[in-house]
Design a protein around this motif. Structure first.
Motif, short mmCIF file in Angstrom:
data_model
loop_
_atom_site.label_atom_id
_atom_site.label_comp_id
_atom_site.label_asym_id
_atom_site.label_seq_id
_atom_site.Cartn_x
_atom_site.Cartn_y
_atom_site.Cartn_z
N SER A 296 -7.08 2.30 2.68
CA SER A 296 -8.42 1.97 3.97
C SER A 296 -9.67 2.06 2.55
O SER A 296 -10.42 1.55 3.44
N VAL B 135 3.65 4.31 9.68
CA VAL B 135 2.45 5.48 10.58
C VAL B 135 4.08 4.97 11.56
O VAL B 135 4.63 4.55 12.19
N TRP C 154 -1.76 5.63 3.71
CA TRP C 154 -3.15 5.80 3.91
C TRP C 154 -4.86 5.73 3.08
O TRP C 154 -5.77 5.39 3.65
N ASP C 155 -4.00 6.27 1.98
CA ASP C 155 -5.64 6.41 1.40
C ASP C 155 -5.67 4.70 0.42
O ASP C 155 -6.98 4.40 0.03
N TYR D 55 0.40 -0.98 0.05
CA TYR D 55 -0.15 0.05 -0.38
C TYR D 55 1.05 1.03 0.01
O TYR D 55 1.78 1.84 1.14
N LEU E 122 3.18 2.58 3.17
CA LEU E 122 2.35 3.43 4.39
C LEU E 122 2.96 3.30 5.73
O LEU E 122 3.57 1.33 5.66
N ALA F 187 1.06 9.56 10.35
CA ALA F 187 1.04 8.96 9.13
C ALA F 187 1.11 10.13 8.00
O ALA F 187 0.18 10.99 7.87
N GLN G 91 4.96 12.98 2.94
CA GLN G 91 5.29 11.87 2.16
C GLN G 91 6.42 10.97 1.68
O GLN G 91 6.81 11.98 0.78
N LEU H 212 1.28 11.65 4.21
CA LEU H 212 0.41 11.47 3.18
C LEU H 212 0.22 12.56 2.12
O LEU H 212 -0.13 13.05 1.71
#
Ligand code: AMP
Length: 125
Positions: free
Chosen positions: A63, A111, A59-60, A56, A109, A96, A104, A98
């Protein structure tokens, strides 16, 4: 250089290489869903990164596309690491980033788990 979190996953990113064992890391915790390791450039007395094992970007897509078990496994791993490091009673911060505005840098991904002392204001002013 911040990344564009809408681009497809790049399996040559540094955290993909860490997951494949191609780059060393200082592991704090690992299970079926997540790997936690010390940040190479700590910004707090405790600075650990927790990453999902799945591919991934951030976060987008996590999730939106991760399965319920994957999400639960990752979230539980973050909580477990914080407890194991003794961060619950003194407190800690999760972050996090993004994409461009989030700053980012690594397109897998992660955290950030910060602790070990007062962390100051949430954002620099
Ligand atoms: P971000 O800006 O949210 O993408 O944060 C990326 C984080 O990854 C930074 O805090 C870096 O210090 C950290 N980092 C980059 N390469 C490594 C590495 N090989 N091992 C551990 N942490 C790393």
């Amino acid at each position: 250089m911040p990344i564009d979190a809408t681009l497809p996953y790049d399996d040559q990113n540094v955290f993909a290489k860490i997951l494949r064992g191609e780059i060393p890391n200082r592991t704090v915790y690992e299970d079926e869903w997540a790997l936690a390791f010390h940040d190479i450039a700590p910004a707090a007395p405790v600075h650990v990164l927790v990453i999902p094992k799945g591919a991934y970007v951030g976060w987008d897509d996590f999730s939106a596309q991760a399965g319920a078990e994957e999400i639960a496994g990752f979230v539980r791993a973050v909580g477990h690491v914080a407890r194991t490091l003794g961060l619950v009673e003194p407190g800690y911060r999760l972050l996090a980033n993004l994409g461009r505005n989030g700053g980012q840098e690594v397109p897998h991904l992660h955290v950030h788990l910060f602790g070990g002392g007062p962390l100051g204001p949430m954002l620099s002013r």
